[in-house]
Scaffold this motif. Structure first.
Motif, short mmCIF file in Angstrom:
data_model
loop_
_atom_site.label_atom_id
_atom_site.label_comp_id
_atom_site.label_asym_id
_atom_site.label_seq_id
_atom_site.Cartn_x
_atom_site.Cartn_y
_atom_site.Cartn_z
N ALA A 107 60.22 5.52 44.15
CA ALA A 107 61.52 5.83 44.77
C ALA A 107 61.45 5.69 46.28
N THR A 108 60.35 6.12 46.88
CA THR A 108 60.21 6.01 48.34
C THR A 108 60.14 4.55 48.77
N VAL A 109 59.36 3.75 48.06
CA VAL A 109 59.24 2.34 48.42
C VAL A 109 60.58 1.62 48.26
N ALA A 110 61.29 1.88 47.15
CA ALA A 110 62.57 1.23 46.93
C ALA A 110 63.61 1.65 47.96
N SER A 111 63.65 2.94 48.28
CA SER A 111 64.61 3.41 49.28
C SER A 111 64.31 2.83 50.65
N SER A 112 63.04 2.77 51.02
CA SER A 112 62.67 2.17 52.31
C SER A 112 63.03 0.69 52.35
N ALA A 113 62.79 -0.01 51.26
CA ALA A 113 63.10 -1.43 51.22
C ALA A 113 64.60 -1.68 51.38
N LEU A 114 65.42 -0.88 50.69
CA LEU A 114 66.87 -1.07 50.79
C LEU A 114 67.37 -0.76 52.20
N ALA A 115 66.87 0.34 52.76
CA ALA A 115 67.33 0.71 54.10
C ALA A 115 66.91 -0.32 55.13
N ILE A 116 65.73 -0.91 54.96
CA ILE A 116 65.25 -1.93 55.90
C ILE A 116 65.98 -3.25 55.70
N ILE A 117 66.29 -3.59 54.43
CA ILE A 117 67.01 -4.83 54.16
C ILE A 117 68.41 -4.81 54.79
N GLY A 121 51.77 8.78 49.15
CA GLY A 121 51.78 9.09 47.72
C GLY A 121 50.42 9.45 47.18
N LEU A 122 49.38 8.79 47.69
CA LEU A 122 48.02 9.11 47.25
C LEU A 122 47.56 10.48 47.75
N PRO A 177 50.18 13.11 38.28
CA PRO A 177 50.15 11.64 38.43
C PRO A 177 51.49 10.97 38.13
N ASP A 178 52.18 11.42 37.08
CA ASP A 178 53.46 10.80 36.76
C ASP A 178 54.49 11.04 37.86
N GLU A 179 54.57 12.28 38.33
CA GLU A 179 55.52 12.59 39.40
C GLU A 179 55.14 11.87 40.69
N ARG A 180 53.85 11.74 40.94
CA ARG A 180 53.42 11.03 42.15
C ARG A 180 53.83 9.57 42.10
N MET A 181 53.65 8.91 40.95
CA MET A 181 54.05 7.52 40.83
C MET A 181 55.56 7.35 40.92
N TYR A 182 56.27 8.27 40.30
CA TYR A 182 57.73 8.21 40.34
C TYR A 182 58.25 8.37 41.77
N GLY A 183 57.70 9.33 42.50
CA GLY A 183 58.10 9.53 43.89
C GLY A 183 57.72 8.36 44.77
N LEU A 184 56.56 7.76 44.49
CA LEU A 184 56.13 6.61 45.28
C LEU A 184 57.08 5.43 45.09
N ASN A 242 68.18 8.48 41.68
CA ASN A 242 66.99 8.59 40.83
C ASN A 242 66.68 10.02 40.42
N GLY A 243 67.59 10.94 40.69
CA GLY A 243 67.40 12.33 40.28
C GLY A 243 66.44 13.11 41.13
N MET A 244 66.10 12.63 42.31
CA MET A 244 65.17 13.33 43.19
C MET A 244 65.94 13.87 44.39
N TRP A 245 66.22 15.17 44.33
CA TRP A 245 66.95 15.81 45.42
C TRP A 245 66.60 17.30 45.43
N PRO A 246 66.33 17.89 46.58
CA PRO A 246 66.20 17.22 47.88
C PRO A 246 64.81 16.62 48.06
N ALA A 247 64.74 15.33 48.37
CA ALA A 247 63.48 14.65 48.65
C ALA A 247 63.46 14.32 50.14
N ARG A 248 63.34 15.38 50.93
CA ARG A 248 63.51 15.23 52.38
C ARG A 248 62.46 14.29 52.97
N GLN A 249 61.23 14.41 52.52
CA GLN A 249 60.17 13.57 53.09
C GLN A 249 60.43 12.09 52.80
#
Length: 391
Positions: A269-279, A253-254, A260-267, A203-210
């Protein structure tokens, strides 16, 4: 009458060449003494102090060099017929102070001042060295932009080397599942870590360590919850962890101070990455034979997809090869011929993950993270559900 030497122009000793002094009782001795002071002057000057004869200054804009002149007129100037500074002197045709001069009201002749040299125009600064415009673009245009401009699809597949890594990881999952669930947890944790990092980079977010750490922590929490609850409670453990981590991602994220745009985009990406790793924890919850068949099927399907074939033919070959691998491995397990269905279903999900990792001309790092992990991660739900249904 005093023997003090006469004073000339501006009250200094010397002889004013333009105005004869009117002294009372002027005699020869006073003339000789005045001549003595007069000989100390090298030429005309308009200063109030005696200036020594010096060479021209280095910077022409700060001072000017006055050539030697006598009382009868200017002497010959060096450096050619018109002197050092040209025909009209330093300050133009009428001198420094105009046509009538600074001392015109006093009736004094104006000297011809040297011309002020105009500083050369600075050379144009060297540009960044851009090449000429071309129809197909240049090196500053990305591959995705060039592909869109030319009407092509901005898709490039990971290739054979990421497919080999995926195949190795799939075979490790298959072999570890035959040993036991704790052995299966080792390659599974590696898969979950690569999934979290690859999704953010895709998603073009690197490094997104958090975000990566949060997604990976969610995967570890799901693994721990599954070990604690047991396989019979796997859906509750996985879905419960997923819900908690989605809520945690929203809270973080809040609290972000980004736009606001970057916050929503990061949110997202974080939710999708967490969902994939948990699945991906679905491999740990699935039946061991299903994990064995699914791991081998995904490995064969990804290798077949990397062959240099047209896309439709490559997809068909991949599904057929995965079904054949499912039959072969299923015969050694309790699945039997049902392994073909499980192998084909796992391969279909793996091809979807492979397609997602190929989107928008990703970088080499994306190919070796998302391109490696997403086919196996996307196949985890099919392995779990089909394994529970077929065994």
């Amino acid at each position: 009458m005093s023997n003090q030497p006469p004073y000339g122009y501006e009250g200094h000793p010397g002889h004013d060449p333009y105005q004869q002094p009117q002294w009372q009782g002027y005699d020869e001795s006073q003339a000789a003494q005045a001549q003595q002071y007069t000989q100390q002057w090298e030429g005309q000057t308009w200063e109030t102090q005696v200036q020594p004869r010096t060479a021209p200054a280095a910077h022409l804009t700060e001072t000017a060099y006055l050539p030697p002149q006598s009382a009868d007129g200017p002497t010959a100037q060096p450096y050619g017929e018109h002197g050092q500074y040209g025909e009209h002197g330093q300050y133009g045709e009428h001198g420094q102070y105009g046509q009538y001069g600074q001392y015109a009201p006093q009736g004094q002749p104006q000297p011809q001042a040297p011309a002020q040299a105009q500083p050369p125009e600075p050379a144009p600064a060297a540009g960044p060295g851009y090449g000429p415009a071309t129809v197909t673009g240049n090196t500053r245009v990305t591959d995705a932009q060039r592909a869109r401009a030319e009407g092509r699809s901005p898709i490039i597949e990971p290739g054979m080397r990421p497919a080999l890594i995926t195949a190795v990881l799939g075979l490790l999952l298959a072999g570890a599942a035959a040993i036991g669930e704790y052995a299966l947890a080792v390659p599974l944790v590696v898969l979950q870590a690569v999934t979290a990092a690859g999704w953010f980079r895709l998603n073009g977010m690197w490094p997104a360590r958090q975000g990566i750490v949060l997604a990976f922590a969610g995967a570890l929490a799901a693994d721990a919850a599954l070990f604690t609850a047991g396989r019979e409670h796997a859906p509750a453990a996985i879905l419960g962890t997923l819900g908690v981590w989605v809520l945690l991602g929203i809270v973080l994220g809040l609290r972000s101070h980004a736009d606001p745009d970057e916050r929503m985009y990061g949110l997202m990406a974080t939710v999708a990455s967490s969902a994939l790793a948990i699945i991906a924890t679905g491999y740990l919850a699935a039946v061991a034979d299903a994990v064995t068949v699914g791991g081998v099927a995904v490995a064969v399907a990804v290798l077949a997809r990397a062959l240099p074939l047209p896309t439709p033919a490559s997809v068909i070959v991949s599904l057929l090869a995965a079904a054949g691998a499912g039959i072969a491995v299923g015969g050694a397990t309790d699945l039997g011929t049902s392994g073909a269905l499980l192998g084909a279903g796992a391969a279909l999900c793996a091809l979807v993950g492979h397609r997602v990792a190929s989107y928008d001309y990703p970088s080499r790092f994306v190919h070796f993270t998302a391109g490696v992990a997403l086919p196996l991660t996307a196949a985890a739900p099919a392995v779990y559900l089909l394994g529970r249904a077929l065994v």
